[in-house]
Every structure is written in C-alpha cells, then in structure tokens.
Design a protein around this motif. Structure first.
Motif, mmCIF file in Angstrom:
data_model
loop_
_atom_site.group_PDB
_atom_site.id
_atom_site.type_symbol
_atom_site.label_atom_id
_atom_site.label_comp_id
_atom_site.label_asym_id
_atom_site.label_seq_id
_atom_site.Cartn_x
_atom_site.Cartn_y
_atom_site.Cartn_z
ATOM 1 N N GLY A 28 0.817 -1.207 0.000
ATOM 2 C CA GLY A 28 0.000 0.000 0.000
ATOM 3 C C GLY A 28 0.850 1.255 0.000
ATOM 4 O O GLY A 28 0.616 2.190 -0.778
ATOM 5 N N ARG A 29 1.859 1.264 0.865
ATOM 6 C CA ARG A 29 2.761 2.417 0.920
ATOM 7 C C ARG A 29 3.549 2.560 -0.379
ATOM 8 O O ARG A 29 3.750 3.666 -0.890
ATOM 9 N N LEU A 30 3.976 1.427 -0.928
ATOM 10 C CA LEU A 30 4.738 1.470 -2.178
ATOM 11 C C LEU A 30 3.915 2.079 -3.305
ATOM 12 O O LEU A 30 4.379 2.952 -4.042
ATOM 13 N N LEU A 31 2.679 1.623 -3.451
ATOM 14 C CA LEU A 31 1.847 2.073 -4.559
ATOM 15 C C LEU A 31 1.317 3.490 -4.360
ATOM 16 O O LEU A 31 0.750 4.072 -5.288
ATOM 17 N N ARG A 32 1.499 4.038 -3.157
ATOM 18 C CA ARG A 32 1.146 5.442 -2.930
ATOM 19 C C ARG A 32 2.313 6.380 -3.224
ATOM 20 O O ARG A 32 2.192 7.598 -3.054
ATOM 21 N N THR A 33 3.430 5.805 -3.657
ATOM 22 C CA THR A 33 4.572 6.640 -4.032
ATOM 23 C C THR A 33 4.168 7.592 -5.150
ATOM 24 O O THR A 33 3.604 7.170 -6.165
ATOM 25 N N ARG A 34 4.446 8.866 -4.945
ATOM 26 C CA ARG A 34 4.001 9.865 -5.921
ATOM 27 C C ARG A 34 4.599 9.601 -7.301
ATOM 28 O O ARG A 34 5.801 9.419 -7.460
ATOM 29 N N GLY A 35 3.723 9.561 -8.282
ATOM 30 C CA GLY A 35 4.151 9.381 -9.668
ATOM 31 C C GLY A 35 4.359 7.946 -10.092
ATOM 32 O O GLY A 35 4.667 7.689 -11.261
ATOM 33 N N ALA A 36 4.183 6.976 -9.163
ATOM 34 C CA ALA A 36 4.484 5.582 -9.502
ATOM 35 C C ALA A 36 3.548 5.052 -10.586
ATOM 36 O O ALA A 36 3.983 4.358 -11.512
ATOM 37 N N THR A 38 2.178 6.486 -12.975
ATOM 38 C CA THR A 38 2.397 7.031 -14.315
ATOM 39 C C THR A 38 3.318 6.155 -15.148
ATOM 40 O O THR A 38 3.250 6.178 -16.384
ATOM 41 N N PHE A 39 4.193 5.383 -14.480
ATOM 42 C CA PHE A 39 5.039 4.454 -15.253
ATOM 43 C C PHE A 39 4.646 2.995 -15.049
ATOM 44 O O PHE A 39 4.984 2.144 -15.865
ATOM 45 N N LEU A 40 3.900 2.685 -13.986
ATOM 46 C CA LEU A 40 3.505 1.291 -13.764
ATOM 47 C C LEU A 40 2.480 0.823 -14.788
ATOM 48 O O LEU A 40 2.588 -0.282 -15.337
ATOM 49 N N LEU A 41 1.452 1.623 -15.047
ATOM 50 C CA LEU A 41 0.388 1.188 -15.964
ATOM 51 C C LEU A 41 0.882 1.026 -17.400
ATOM 52 O O LEU A 41 0.695 -0.041 -17.994
ATOM 53 N N PRO A 42 1.507 2.042 -18.000
ATOM 54 C CA PRO A 42 2.036 1.806 -19.357
ATOM 55 C C PRO A 42 3.147 0.755 -19.362
ATOM 56 O O PRO A 42 3.310 0.031 -20.340
ATOM 57 N N GLY A 43 3.884 0.670 -18.250
ATOM 58 C CA GLY A 43 4.931 -0.346 -18.179
ATOM 59 C C GLY A 43 4.372 -1.748 -18.200
ATOM 60 O O GLY A 43 4.936 -2.652 -18.838
#
Length: 438
Positions: A28-36, A38-43
């Motif tokens: 939960g904390r990891l996925l709340r990282t700001r801007g994460a 934006t690169f996880l979904l297209p990645g």
C-alpha cells in the motif's frame, strides 16, 4: 539568568531519514509513491508482449510450416537475440536515457515483428524467418529493468526498495501467466497470426506511452541522488553482477526444465491437460512467496538471504527427478516455485547496493537476459534428455543448473558484500573506489 533552550525542531534532512527508518515496507505504501502509477500502468502494458512473443512465433510458424522443429528454431533465434542484445540496450538507456532507446526500439520491433508475420504467412524459407527473427528479438524493449531503475530513482535509500523488487518479481510472474494465455487464445480463436500482431501492437503503444513519462526516468548526466554522475562504467565490471548472472542462469534452468519436463510427464501418464495445472501450481508458489517477500521487514543482510534462499532452491529442485506421482510432483513444484521468488527478489535488491546508479538498467538487463538464456538452454537440453534417456530425465536440468550456480555463489559470495549506505561504488574489477554521497 540565562537559560539554555534546546530546540526540538528537526531539519528536513533529519526528518526524511527518520521517516525512512520508521517506514515499514508494504505494498500500500509502495503504490502510494508519488508518480508511480504514471510508469507502472504503461509499463505493464508494454512488458506484457515479452511473455507473448515466443509462443506467438511457435504457433504461427507451426501453422504455416507444419513443423514444431522449424517453429522452435525460429523462436529460439528470437530468444537468443534478445538475451544477447538486451544488456547493450540497458547500457544505452543508462548513458543516453530510456526515452532515447525506447522510441526507435519499439518502432524497429513493431516493423520486424510485422515482417516476420508476413514472411511466415508467405511460406518464406527458413533463412528468411531467421533473418526477421534476429531484429525482432534484439529490439524487444527492456521494460522490466527500466521500471526497476525508475523505482530506484523514486525510492533511493528507502526501505521500500525490497518491497519494490518483490512487486516487480510478482508482476513479471503475472505477465508470464497472462501472456501465454492471451497468445494461445488469439492464435487459436482468432487467427494464427493474431498473437504476433497483437504482441507488436502492444509493444508499440505501451512502449510509446511509457517513454512519454519523462519525469520518472533516471536523469541523463546526473546520478539518481541529483549529484554529478560519476564516470560511466559497464555493470559487468562490478564483480557481484557477474556472480548474480550465474545465479540467474540457474533460475532460468528451472523455468526451462520445468516447462519441458512437466509436459513430457503429463503426456507419459496420458493426462496432457494436467500440464497447465502443474505449471500453474509452480507459478502460484512463485507469486505467493514473492508477495510475502515484499511484505516482510527484513533485518537479515541481502547476501545472506540469497545464500539461504538459493540453497533451498537447489535442494527442492534436486528432488524433482525422483517424483513419480502427480501429487508429489505438484507439492515439489509448489516448493520450488516458493524458493524462486526470494532468490529473484534478493538478487535484484543487491543490484541497488552493488551497482552505481548510472549502470543499473544495464545490470538489470543482464540478469533478465540471463534468465532467458538459461531457460532457452534448459529447454533444449531437457528435451534431448527426455528423448534419449528416461521419462523425467529432463528434471535433471533444474537440479544441475541450480547446484552449479549454488557452488559458484558459495565460492564467490565475498563479491556480493555490499558497501555501506551513503557510499557508491564507482569502479569495478580491481579498482574499487568509493565516492561519498551527501
């Protein structure tokens, strides 16, 4: 009377370090990282084709030629090309930026994939298929390593780095579960060429969207900490990376040996449909242990975790050849899968400690390519053993691969010693220097 007043206020730097020490790893904390995101979904979209490519080529070429041998050869050429060229792609991404490598790379991959499709449908000779297969494999975008490098920029010295490594391992495993299913469905229910066409389209669209996220990519010309970048060196000059390459080759031998040997075992007992079930149990063990690795606040040094985890992997893999029932094989497969994820996660975590920021993408691609190369070699050797020796002889490959890798790991474990946090290794073999990081 003068009195001494002690301020309780902390500097921003002290506050940041205090938060870093108190933060417990968690998804939960990891996925709340700001801007994460934006690169996880297209990645995720861009890395999905990675697991579709080999099977899509096999199904298409087998349909047009009627030969699994020709289809396997074309797929093998693609896989070897990817393993050979991936580290150079990573090195270019470290030196010139991920965007500069991705934009031409996805265009070349889409064009060469389309060419391979047309040649296969036109009943082109084998040499022509090989000629198209080489650039198709060589241009596979290394999205997974690039995502890991972006996590390194976002998290830096955060305790969430181990969680991020586990998250990426689980994502890779999910990709290798969904990709073959999607390729099979497209090639059988739509058209034999649909799998490869979709793979090329997803690579193009996902890769372009990923490349568009410029704010999260590692900076070119500066290290991840914002300071002037040290002189660029190849990741191969770091002794620990060479040890990890051998370790990951052994992991690849497990994947390849399991694929062939499980198929041969289920066919020998007249239940070929169980192949998917048994491999699914193996993959489930991998995913579950990967999730657990990211949720644990580890206090054991990563090199020690790797030694313990890899020993467990070698021991469990060594028992596969003796299994003669579905239930025993399923149980052992589950244990083997549960031992793989910790080794993968810890290996990727060690890269963050051992490798300078300016060479990490290259290091990640060396490890990813090692798994692919180990898998390709294991598929070939396991098939030969199954044909020439006894049923189940292919399971000797995971045993041999992991035992040899474990022996290398034990002999060279000192090369995995990590420098203290706050100091960065800037040179490799024989010239280990350290540069203080403020």
């Amino acid at each position: 009377m003068a009195s001494t007043v002690t301020s309780s206020k902390k500097s921003p730097e002290e506050t940041r370090h205090a938060e870093s020490r108190s933060a417990r790893p968690g998804y939960g904390r990891l996925l709340r990282t700001r801007g994460a995101w934006t690169f996880l979904l297209p990645g995720f979209a861009a890395r999905q084709p990675f697991a579709m490519l080999t099977l899509s080529i096999v199904l298409l070429v087998q349909h047009t030629t009627g030969s699994y041998g020709v289809a396997g050869a074309a797929a093998a050429v693609t896989g070897v090309s990817m393993a050979v060229f991936a580290p150079y792609s990573g090195r270019l991404a470290d030196r010139y930026g991920q965007r500069a490598v991705l934009l031409p790379g996805v265009l070349v991959h889409a064009a060469s994939g389309a060419t391979l499709t047309v040649l296969a449908l036109a009943d082109a000779p084998l040499w022509a298929l090989f000629a198209a297969a080489v650039p198709t494999g060589a241009s596979v975008p290394q999205i997974g390593p690039m995502v890991r490098a972006r996590w390194g920029v976002k998290l830096k010295d955060s305790p969430l780095m181990s969680t991020a490594a586990a998250f990426e391992s689980v994502t890779d495993e999910l990709t290798f579960v969904l990709g073959p299913l999607l390729a099979t469905a497209l090639c059988t229910a739509v058209d034999p060429a649909a799998g490869l066409v979709t793979e090329a389209a997803l690579t193009l669209v996902g890769g372009l969207l990923f490349a568009a996220q410029k704010s999260t990519q590692p900076a070119v010309g500066r290290a991840a900490d914002g300071h002037a970048r040290v002189q660029h060196v190849s990741a191969l000059r770091v002794p620990g990376v060479r040890v990890l390459i051998v370790v990951f080759l052994g992991i690849g031998s497990v994947f390849g040996g399991m694929q062939v040997s499980l198929a041969a075992f289920t066919e020998s007992i007249g239940e070929p449909g169980l192949n998917g079930v048994l491999y699914g149990v193996f993959a489930a063990g991998n995913m579950l242990s990967g999730l657990a690795c990211g949720a644990i606040a580890w206090k054991v040094a990563p090199q020690r975790r790797l030694l313990v985890g890899y020993t467990a992997l070698a021991v469990t893999a060594s028992g596969l050849w003796a299994a003669h029932s579905v239930l025993v094989l399923a149980g052992l497969g589950l244990l083997v899968g549960m031992c793989i994820a910790p080794a993968l996660v810890t290996g990727y975590t060690l890269v963050e400690y051992l490798v300078p920021a300016g060479a990490r993408t290259e290091a990640f691609t060396w490890l990813t390519g090692s798994v692919a190369l180990g898998q390709a070699a294991a598929v070939t050797v396991s098939g030969q053993l199954e044909d020439r020796l006894w049923g189940g002889a292919g399971f000797l490959v995971p045993m041999g691969g992991t035992v040899l890798a474990l022996a290398t790991l034990l002999a060279l474990r000192s090369r995995l010693a990590t420098p203290p946090r706050g100091r960065t290794v800037v040179r490799g073999v024989g010239h280990r220097e350290h540069a203080a990081v403020d």
